[in-house]
Design an enzyme around this catalytic site. Structure first.
Site, PDB file in Angstrom:
ATOM      1  N   GLU A  45       0.822  -1.212   0.000  1.00 26.25           N
ATOM      2  CA  GLU A  45       0.000   0.000   0.000  1.00 26.25           C
ATOM      3  C   GLU A  45       0.858   1.265   0.000  1.00 26.25           C
ATOM      4  OE1 GLU A  45      -3.086   0.548  -0.539  1.00 26.25           O
ATOM      5  OE2 GLU A  45      -3.605  -1.563  -0.682  1.00 26.25           O
ATOM      6  N   TYR A 128      -6.704   6.005   4.813  1.00 23.46           N
ATOM      7  CA  TYR A 128      -6.859   5.069   3.701  1.00 23.46           C
ATOM      8  C   TYR A 128      -6.011   3.809   3.939  1.00 23.46           C
ATOM      9  CZ  TYR A 128      -5.764   2.625  -0.503  1.00 23.46           C
ATOM     10  OH  TYR A 128      -5.546   1.605  -1.380  1.00 23.46           O
ATOM     11  N   ASP A 146      -9.526   6.262  -1.054  1.00 28.59           N
ATOM     12  CA  ASP A 146      -8.470   7.117  -1.603  1.00 28.59           C
ATOM     13  C   ASP A 146      -9.041   7.880  -2.801  1.00 28.59           C
ATOM     14  OD1 ASP A 146      -8.720   5.222  -3.554  1.00 28.59           O
ATOM     15  OD2 ASP A 146      -6.574   4.808  -3.739  1.00 28.59           O
TER      16      ASP A 146
END
Ligand code: SF4
Length: 361
Positions: A45, A128, A146
């Site tokens: 991520e 997020y 996001d």
């Protein structure tokens, strides 16, 4: 603004079932999906912020191979960690990740928490990323909203609310939070990410004919999907002029360590001066460091765009036969450039020139 339309609330189960069926067919096979360990999900991520999956993939594999767990990241040499990130840019992401790893080792027994409210306390983990880790790695039914998800939902709702406003983000997050299913929440969030990345594309016509949500999408029905989401106009960037000096001594080039704070903190660079300098001015400048050029030649211009500023650079190749080493610099050979020192991609044009000159020496 009222983005919590009744229409949408009624469709929430339909949205998740259509998305999950589509994901079952179309999901990209990725290592952090095949083996969603919390650490892997976290690293992926962070890498995927500002970086496409195709680019991030080899970096992810190398990173995990070299630093296989949170403890390994926490104790790794900073220079080695930067080197693993070289070419991805936005180095503060990996610096924060290492700071967070140290906190996790010291305070959380080396394990990432499954709770978003704990995860957001760590450096570099925003709402997020916390939602993504909690849902994908721990199966928590929480949203991960996001820019991609804001775009998809703005279009689904034909919402003209400004997605840069905190209130819109809050409302969208609440809306998506009400739709994330209890079963397969991580797959749902990843399906939304994939939909935003491959179908509901930014800054262009979305591929609505391929979209599993087309018959629920108000933006598509009204023919306004491409115009959404509404955002504040991008701020213009400051332009900084730099003269970059590729100073070569035989098979080595002079590089300088940047300060440990601010832009590209702690990385290595070619010596550079603010402004565009002439050859005579460069010669004067170098004399301050007792470097006497045997030749100076132009090697072209380059531009690098950061989030808030642009560097417009003019490069010079300087050959010298004096082994002077101003403070904070080292003479590096090609092997050392490739294995030890991290030069940000802002200097790529000049890095290529330096490599070709020192490799010929
Ligand atoms: Fe995006 Fe088109 Fe799908 Fe709507 S139908 S969500 S605009 S791709």
């Amino acid at each position: 603004m009222n983005i919590q339309k009744q229409y949408f609330i009624n469709d929430k189960e339909l949205i998740s079932s259509k998305l999950l069926s589509w994901y079952d067919e179309e999901a990209r096979v990725l290592p952090w999906r095949s083996d969603p360990k919390p650490y892997y999900v976290w690293v992926s991520e962070i890498m995927l912020q500002q970086t496409r999956v195709e680019t991030a993939l080899p970096y992810f594999q190398n990173f995990i191979h070299t630093l296989p767990n949170i403890t390994a990241l926490a104790i790794a040499d900073e220079q080695k960690v930067n080197k693993l990130w070289e070419g991805l840019g936005y180095y503060s992401r990996v610096r924060n990740m290492q700071k967070a790893a140290r906190i996790i080792v010291e305070q959380y027994n080396g394990e990432l928490s499954s709770k978003p409210e704990e995860l957001v306390k760590l450096p570099g983990i925003g709402e997020y990323t916390a939602g993504a880790i909690a849902s994908i790695a721990f199966g928590m039914s929480v949203p991960a909203v996001d820019g991609n998800v804001l775009r998809v939902f703005s279009r689904l709702l034909a919402s003209e609310a400004d997605v840069d406003l905190p209130q819109t983000k809050r409302e969208m997050k609440a809306l998506v939070g009400g739709i994330v299913p209890k079963i397969r929440p991580g797959d749902f969030n990843q399906a939304l990410m994939d939909l935003g990345a491959t179908v509901c594309l930014p800054n262009t016509e979305p591929k609505c004919l391929e979209c599993p949500l087309a018959d629920l999408c108000e933006g598509y029905k009204q023919g306004i999907a491409k115009e959404l989401p509404v955002k504040q106009p991008a701020k213009s960037r400051a332009i900084e002029l730099l003269t970059v000096l590729v100073i070569v001594l035989g098979n080595k080039v002079l590089i300088h360590k940047r300060e440990n704070k601010g832009l590209l903190a702690g990385l290595w660079e070619f010596p550079n001066i603010k402004g565009f300098f002439s050859q005579e001015e460069i010669q004067d400048y170098l004399s301050n460091f007792h470097i006497k050029p045997t030749s100076i030649s132009e090697i072209g211009n380059a531009k690098h765009v950061f989030t808030h500023k642009e560097w417009h650079m003019s490069g010079f190749l300087i050959k010298t036969d004096e082994n002077s080493m101003p403070e904070g610099t080292v003479w590096a050979n090609s092997h050392e450039l490739q294995t030890i020192y991290t030069l940000p991609s802002a200097f790529k044009t000049f890095h290529n020139v330096a490599e070709s000159v020192i490799n010929r020496a």
